[in-house]
Design an enzyme around this catalytic site. Structure first.
Site, PDB file in Angstrom:
ATOM      1  N   TYR A  58       0.821  -1.221   0.000  1.00  0.00           N
ATOM      2  CA  TYR A  58       0.000   0.000   0.000  1.00  0.00           C
ATOM      3  C   TYR A  58       0.854   1.270   0.000  1.00  0.00           C
ATOM      4  O   TYR A  58       0.408   2.311  -0.487  1.00  0.00           O
ATOM      5  CB  TYR A  58      -1.013  -0.024   1.152  1.00  0.00           C
ATOM      6  CG  TYR A  58      -2.168  -0.951   0.808  1.00  0.00           C
ATOM      7  CD1 TYR A  58      -3.106  -0.579  -0.146  1.00  0.00           C
ATOM      8  CD2 TYR A  58      -2.270  -2.206   1.383  1.00  0.00           C
ATOM      9  CE1 TYR A  58      -4.129  -1.431  -0.505  1.00  0.00           C
ATOM     10  CE2 TYR A  58      -3.305  -3.076   1.032  1.00  0.00           C
ATOM     11  CZ  TYR A  58      -4.230  -2.674   0.082  1.00  0.00           C
ATOM     12  OH  TYR A  58      -5.239  -3.520  -0.292  1.00  0.00           O
ATOM     13  N   HIS A 114     -14.756   1.489  -0.857  1.00  0.00           N
ATOM     14  CA  HIS A 114     -13.707   0.529  -0.531  1.00  0.00           C
ATOM     15  C   HIS A 114     -12.552   1.165   0.250  1.00  0.00           C
ATOM     16  O   HIS A 114     -11.449   0.631   0.283  1.00  0.00           O
ATOM     17  CB  HIS A 114     -13.176  -0.144  -1.805  1.00  0.00           C
ATOM     18  CG  HIS A 114     -14.174  -1.079  -2.424  1.00  0.00           C
ATOM     19  ND1 HIS A 114     -14.060  -1.578  -3.696  1.00  0.00           N
ATOM     20  CD2 HIS A 114     -15.320  -1.620  -1.916  1.00  0.00           C
ATOM     21  CE1 HIS A 114     -15.095  -2.374  -3.963  1.00  0.00           C
ATOM     22  NE2 HIS A 114     -15.871  -2.407  -2.903  1.00  0.00           N
ATOM     23  N   CYS A 144      -0.656   2.792  16.996  1.00  0.00           N
ATOM     24  CA  CYS A 144      -1.595   3.813  17.452  1.00  0.00           C
ATOM     25  C   CYS A 144      -0.973   4.623  18.598  1.00  0.00           C
ATOM     26  O   CYS A 144      -0.438   4.034  19.548  1.00  0.00           O
ATOM     27  CB  CYS A 144      -2.878   3.140  17.929  1.00  0.00           C
ATOM     28  SG  CYS A 144      -4.085   4.293  18.624  1.00  0.00           S
ATOM     29  N   THR A 183     -15.587  -0.349 -14.484  1.00  0.00           N
ATOM     30  CA  THR A 183     -15.478  -1.425 -13.491  1.00  0.00           C
ATOM     31  C   THR A 183     -15.887  -2.741 -14.133  1.00  0.00           C
ATOM     32  O   THR A 183     -16.809  -2.780 -14.949  1.00  0.00           O
ATOM     33  CB  THR A 183     -16.303  -1.122 -12.214  1.00  0.00           C
ATOM     34  OG1 THR A 183     -16.343  -2.280 -11.385  1.00  0.00           O
ATOM     35  CG2 THR A 183     -17.710  -0.666 -12.528  1.00  0.00           C
TER      36      THR A 183
HETATM   37  N1  APR Z   1     -11.911   3.798 -19.332  1.00  0.00           N
HETATM   38  C1  APR Z   1     -12.914   3.114 -18.741  1.00  0.00           C
HETATM   39  N2  APR Z   1     -12.801   1.852 -18.310  1.00  0.00           N
HETATM   40  C2  APR Z   1     -11.610   1.230 -18.467  1.00  0.00           C
HETATM   41  C3  APR Z   1     -10.507   1.885 -19.061  1.00  0.00           C
HETATM   42  C4  APR Z   1     -10.687   3.223 -19.513  1.00  0.00           C
HETATM   43  N3  APR Z   1      -9.714   3.918 -20.093  1.00  0.00           N
HETATM   44  N4  APR Z   1      -9.477   1.015 -19.086  1.00  0.00           N
HETATM   45  C5  APR Z   1      -9.911  -0.131 -18.537  1.00  0.00           C
HETATM   46  N5  APR Z   1     -11.214  -0.001 -18.163  1.00  0.00           N
HETATM   47  C6  APR Z   1     -12.095  -0.986 -17.562  1.00  0.00           C
HETATM   48  C7  APR Z   1     -11.771  -2.428 -17.906  1.00  0.00           C
HETATM   49  O1  APR Z   1     -12.430  -2.768 -19.121  1.00  0.00           O
HETATM   50  C8  APR Z   1     -12.335  -3.174 -16.705  1.00  0.00           C
HETATM   51  O2  APR Z   1     -13.659  -3.605 -16.958  1.00  0.00           O
HETATM   52  O3  APR Z   1     -11.943  -0.910 -16.168  1.00  0.00           O
HETATM   53  C9  APR Z   1     -12.347  -2.148 -15.598  1.00  0.00           C
HETATM   54  C10 APR Z   1     -11.415  -2.460 -14.451  1.00  0.00           C
HETATM   55  O4  APR Z   1     -11.867  -3.594 -13.783  1.00  0.00           O
HETATM   56  P1  APR Z   1     -11.155  -4.122 -12.471  1.00  0.00           P
HETATM   57  O5  APR Z   1      -9.688  -4.155 -12.686  1.00  0.00           O
HETATM   58  O6  APR Z   1     -11.825  -5.398 -12.082  1.00  0.00           O
HETATM   59  O7  APR Z   1     -11.439  -2.994 -11.375  1.00  0.00           O
HETATM   60  P2  APR Z   1     -12.738  -2.755 -10.500  1.00  0.00           P
HETATM   61  O8  APR Z   1     -13.952  -3.248 -11.199  1.00  0.00           O
HETATM   62  O9  APR Z   1     -12.715  -1.333 -10.060  1.00  0.00           O
HETATM   63  O10 APR Z   1     -12.454  -3.680  -9.246  1.00  0.00           O
HETATM   64  C11 APR Z   1     -13.410  -3.694  -8.222  1.00  0.00           C
HETATM   65  O11 APR Z   1     -12.107  -5.152  -6.845  1.00  0.00           O
HETATM   66  O12 APR Z   1      -9.959  -5.635  -6.255  1.00  0.00           O
HETATM   67  C12 APR Z   1     -11.137  -5.104  -5.826  1.00  0.00           C
HETATM   68  O13 APR Z   1     -11.540  -3.512  -4.144  1.00  0.00           O
HETATM   69  C13 APR Z   1     -10.955  -3.678  -5.407  1.00  0.00           C
HETATM   70  O14 APR Z   1     -12.310  -1.745  -5.904  1.00  0.00           O
HETATM   71  C14 APR Z   1     -11.740  -2.903  -6.442  1.00  0.00           C
HETATM   72  C15 APR Z   1     -12.785  -3.907  -6.875  1.00  0.00           C
END
Ligand code: APR
Length: 235
Positions: A58, A114, A144, A183
């Protein structure tokens, strides 16, 4: 996307909105977890076994986020918020991201479901506090100041409940439009918000370069990178 004065916009963002700022997504190629398996760094079990590794991970993410800048998609959401807050107050942004790029673009009505990369909390007192430090020395992990217990990142790890789901559901109930950006639709309960919205006849729109896993639940899908789609989406 035309919004009338009666519309109330709920926006859900994921890692994809920060991808064009240089922050790796979780599951894409070159994804954040590639070097580190999820279970090694983002679960309560990982924290129990190896807090030094978790803090190293992190701390690196803090560095990456500090080096990144908000992009046109973050700014477009801050702009639509400003417009809607002036007109009607009908706006809410919920992000799965722990970076602070939405804030730095000017978003205010924002919830980090998150957690936040720049906050930490004592495992006993539980009260989050601002923390931008890099905790990379295994022999000197943060404690802490009040009770001496370990301090952990204020991040929702796999298997933990997202923050303030009640407020999220309340806001979703009031919305007429759910806009989801960048996402994969694979992590619940965030991925389930679109199903709840559909059940309530809320318009559901997805923006991203590829279809998310929960694509079936959307009424509209706009394929493209967030920085290309969002700036003109509301005009
Ligand atoms: N614009 C929009 N979307 C994009 C771009 C872009 N330029 N580039 C990639 N993406 C999309 C991908 O197609 C994918 O569907 O972003 C998405 C990323 O997906 P993940 O990597 O799974 O991320 P996320 O959905 O935010 O993950 C959810 O999982 O690991 C945990 O807590 C963590 O918040 C996170 C959660």
């Amino acid at each position: 996307m035309l919004l009338t004065p009666h519309d109330r916009l709920f926006v859900l963002t994921g890692a994809g909105i920060s991808a064009e700022s240089g922050l790796a997504t979780f599951r894409g190629s070159g994804g954040l977890w590639d070097g580190h398996r999820v279970e090694e760094v983002a679960t309560p079990e990982a924290w129990e076994i190896n807090p030094a590794l978790v803090w190293r991970f992190y701390s690196q993410r803090r560095r990456d986020a500090l080096d990144a800048r908000p992009n046109a998609a973050h700014f477009a959401l801050a702009q639509i918020e400003q417009r809607l807050m002036q007109e009607s107050g009908n706006f809410y942004l919920c992000t799965q991201n722990v970076d602070d790029l939405h804030e730095r673009a000017g978003s205010h009505r924002l919830h980090h479901m998150h957690g936040s990369l720049f906050e930490s909390r004592c495992v006993r007192c539980e009260q989050p506090f601002p923390d931008r430090a890099f905790h990379e020395d295994a022999d000197c992990l943060p404690r802490c100041g009040i009770c001496g217990s370990h301090v952990r990142p204020h991040i929702v790890w796999f298997g933990e409940m997202p923050l303030d789901m009640d407020a999220i559901y309340r806001e979703l109930n009031l919305a007429t439009v759910l806009l989801v950006v960048g996402t994969s639709g694979s992590v619940y309960p965030a991925a389930g918000l679109v199903h709840l919205a559909r059940a309530r006849n809320i318009r559901t729109v997805y923006v991203g370069p590829e279809e998310p896993q929960n694509a079936d639940a959307f009424s509209e899908i706009v394929l493209g990178p967030a920085t290309q789609v969002l700036p003109s989406l509301f005009s």
